[in-house]
Design a protein around this motif. Structure first.
Motif, PDB file in Angstrom:
ATOM      1  N   LYS A 103      40.800  84.153  17.394  1.00 26.78           N
ATOM      2  CA  LYS A 103      40.590  84.537  15.998  1.00 26.78           C
ATOM      3  C   LYS A 103      41.862  85.094  15.370  1.00 26.78           C
ATOM      4  N   ALA A 104      42.729  85.714  16.181  1.00 26.76           N
ATOM      5  CA  ALA A 104      44.003  86.212  15.663  1.00 26.76           C
ATOM      6  C   ALA A 104      44.975  85.066  15.386  1.00 26.76           C
ATOM      7  N   ARG A 105      44.799  83.963  16.067  1.00 24.45           N
ATOM      8  CA  ARG A 105      45.726  82.830  15.929  1.00 24.45           C
ATOM      9  C   ARG A 105      45.253  81.802  14.895  1.00 24.45           C
ATOM     10  N   TRP A 106      43.949  81.530  14.846  1.00 25.38           N
ATOM     11  CA  TRP A 106      43.421  80.495  13.957  1.00 25.38           C
ATOM     12  C   TRP A 106      42.362  81.067  13.028  1.00 25.38           C
ATOM     13  N   THR A 107      42.057  80.307  11.986  1.00 23.42           N
ATOM     14  CA  THR A 107      41.016  80.730  11.034  1.00 23.42           C
ATOM     15  C   THR A 107      39.642  80.643  11.698  1.00 23.42           C
ATOM     16  N   ALA A 108      38.672  81.286  11.079  1.00 18.81           N
ATOM     17  CA  ALA A 108      37.295  81.206  11.587  1.00 18.81           C
ATOM     18  C   ALA A 108      36.835  79.753  11.627  1.00 18.81           C
ATOM     19  N   GLN A 109      37.192  78.981  10.602  1.00 14.04           N
ATOM     20  CA  GLN A 109      36.816  77.563  10.585  1.00 14.04           C
ATOM     21  C   GLN A 109      37.435  76.833  11.775  1.00 14.04           C
ATOM     22  N   GLN A 110      38.697  77.098  12.058  1.00 13.99           N
ATOM     23  CA  GLN A 110      39.359  76.401  13.166  1.00 13.99           C
ATOM     24  C   GLN A 110      38.799  76.818  14.521  1.00 13.99           C
ATOM     25  N   VAL A 111      38.433  78.083  14.670  1.00 14.12           N
ATOM     26  CA  VAL A 111      37.793  78.517  15.924  1.00 14.12           C
ATOM     27  C   VAL A 111      36.460  77.798  16.090  1.00 14.12           C
ATOM     28  N   MET A 112      35.704  77.674  14.988  1.00 14.56           N
ATOM     29  CA  MET A 112      34.452  76.919  15.043  1.00 14.56           C
ATOM     30  C   MET A 112      34.727  75.469  15.416  1.00 14.56           C
ATOM     31  N   GLU A 113      35.771  74.876  14.822  1.00 13.49           N
ATOM     32  CA  GLU A 113      36.084  73.469  15.091  1.00 13.49           C
ATOM     33  C   GLU A 113      36.493  73.248  16.542  1.00 13.49           C
ATOM     34  N   LEU A 114      37.262  74.164  17.114  1.00 16.62           N
ATOM     35  CA  LEU A 114      37.593  74.065  18.537  1.00 16.62           C
ATOM     36  C   LEU A 114      36.318  74.163  19.364  1.00 16.62           C
ATOM     37  N   THR A 115      35.442  75.078  18.987  1.00 16.81           N
ATOM     38  CA  THR A 115      34.198  75.281  19.737  1.00 16.81           C
ATOM     39  C   THR A 115      33.310  74.042  19.687  1.00 16.81           C
ATOM     40  N   ILE A 116      33.151  73.439  18.509  1.00 13.66           N
ATOM     41  CA  ILE A 116      32.300  72.240  18.406  1.00 13.66           C
ATOM     42  C   ILE A 116      32.966  71.053  19.086  1.00 13.66           C
ATOM     43  N   THR A 117      34.295  71.002  19.085  1.00 17.00           N
ATOM     44  CA  THR A 117      35.001  69.924  19.789  1.00 17.00           C
ATOM     45  C   THR A 117      34.734  70.011  21.285  1.00 17.00           C
ATOM     46  N   VAL A 118      34.900  71.192  21.850  1.00 19.77           N
ATOM     47  CA  VAL A 118      34.661  71.367  23.287  1.00 19.77           C
ATOM     48  C   VAL A 118      33.187  71.123  23.611  1.00 19.77           C
ATOM     49  N   GLY A 119      32.284  71.673  22.811  1.00 21.06           N
ATOM     50  CA  GLY A 119      30.857  71.457  23.052  1.00 21.06           C
ATOM     51  C   GLY A 119      30.472  70.002  22.894  1.00 21.06           C
ATOM     52  N   GLY A 120      30.978  69.361  21.847  1.00 14.85           N
ATOM     53  CA  GLY A 120      30.667  67.948  21.605  1.00 14.85           C
ATOM     54  C   GLY A 120      31.150  67.052  22.721  1.00 14.85           C
ATOM     55  N   TYR A 121      32.364  67.293  23.190  1.00 15.26           N
ATOM     56  CA  TYR A 121      32.886  66.428  24.247  1.00 15.26           C
ATOM     57  C   TYR A 121      32.317  66.769  25.615  1.00 15.26           C
ATOM     58  N   ASN A 122      31.783  67.979  25.786  1.00 16.96           N
ATOM     59  CA  ASN A 122      30.986  68.244  26.986  1.00 16.96           C
ATOM     60  C   ASN A 122      29.730  67.394  26.953  1.00 16.96           C
ATOM     61  N   MET A 123      29.098  67.289  25.777  1.00 14.25           N
ATOM     62  CA  MET A 123      27.923  66.416  25.635  1.00 14.25           C
ATOM     63  C   MET A 123      28.310  64.979  25.974  1.00 14.25           C
ATOM     64  N   VAL A 124      29.418  64.515  25.412  1.00 12.77           N
ATOM     65  CA  VAL A 124      29.860  63.143  25.666  1.00 12.77           C
ATOM     66  C   VAL A 124      30.096  62.922  27.153  1.00 12.77           C
ATOM     67  N   SER A 125      30.841  63.817  27.795  1.00 13.57           N
ATOM     68  CA  SER A 125      31.171  63.615  29.210  1.00 13.57           C
ATOM     69  C   SER A 125      29.923  63.633  30.086  1.00 13.57           C
ATOM     70  N   ARG A 126      28.993  64.496  29.775  1.00 17.87           N
ATOM     71  CA  ARG A 126      27.771  64.552  30.576  1.00 17.87           C
ATOM     72  C   ARG A 126      26.944  63.276  30.405  1.00 17.87           C
ATOM     73  N   PHE A 127      26.918  62.739  29.209  1.00 16.57           N
ATOM     74  CA  PHE A 127      26.227  61.472  28.951  1.00 16.57           C
ATOM     75  C   PHE A 127      26.921  60.326  29.694  1.00 16.57           C
ATOM     76  N   LEU A 128      28.254  60.266  29.594  1.00 15.45           N
ATOM     77  CA  LEU A 128      29.020  59.203  30.251  1.00 15.45           C
ATOM     78  C   LEU A 128      28.832  59.221  31.760  1.00 15.45           C
ATOM     79  N   VAL A 129      28.919  60.408  32.341  1.00 15.65           N
ATOM     80  CA  VAL A 129      28.834  60.524  33.803  1.00 15.65           C
ATOM     81  C   VAL A 129      27.406  60.293  34.284  1.00 15.65           C
TER      82      VAL A 129
END
Length: 189
Positions: free
Chosen positions: A145-171
């Motif tokens: 939060k000190a480095r990025w905006t609240a929006q960017q922290v959310m975007e990193l979080t949804i990116t990691v969560g989204g691609y965890n969903m993708v990887s679990r589906f793929l595997v």
């Protein structure tokens, strides 16, 4: 794949399913539908929602693309998602991730390597905590939060969560029959 791929056109075309296939094709252009799409299209409504969410994560985020791709690649490594790694490692390099950083992530030695920058390290630490234990430590969240905006922290979080969903589906479904194959660094770009 552990189930058959769906057809690349709807078996019972309705205006709704034709529109869904069209939206997914539009996001993939100029490429055809990919195996991930054909796995999801067993349920066009789910495929459509997935397409919308992942399309927004990929193209509507203000979080730095190189760092987002680094996170996606680390999710792939942590979850053994060879297809995800194979698809995103070249994108990460083109987005500006240094080859030596991607190599140490793949080898599992990014912490001690000395080649990972501060922002990269924070993103990798967040990705690991979020992927492996789900809970992210307060101290790390404060640094983000000190480095990025609240929006960017959310975007990193949804990116990691989204691609965890993708990887679990793929595997789980062994999309592209990649399970058990070795993750390799892409050829030099």
């Amino acid at each position: 794949m552990r189930i058959p791929y769906a057809r690349s056109s709807p078996p019972s075309p309705t205006p709704e399913t034709l529109a869904i296939y069209s939206r997914i094709r539009a996001r993939r252009q100029p490429r055809p539908l990919i195996p991930l799409d054909l796995a999801l299209l067993h349920n066009p409504q789910i495929a459509d929602g997935f397409n919308t969410l992942m399309g927004a994560i990929r193209t509507q985020s203000s979080f730095p693309l190189a760092l987002a791709e680094l996170a996606i690649c680390y999710v792939a490594v942590l979850n053994g998602a060879v297809y995800e790694w194979t698809a995103h490692a070249p994108i990460a390099l083109r987005a500006g991730v240094r080859r030596e950083v991607l190599e140490v992530v793949l080898e599992g030695r990014w912490r001690e390597s000395g080649v990972v920058g501060a922002d990269e390290g924070m993103v990798l630490e967040f990705t690991e905590q979020s992927t492996k234990s789900v809970k992210v430590e307060d101290e790390l969240m404060e640094r983000l939060k000190a480095r990025w905006t609240a929006q960017q922290v959310m975007e990193l979080t949804i990116t990691v969560g989204g691609y965890n969903m993708v990887s679990r589906f793929l595997v789980a479904l062994d999309v592209t029959e990649s399970n058990g194959k070795t993750m390799e660094m892409p050829a030099k770009l």
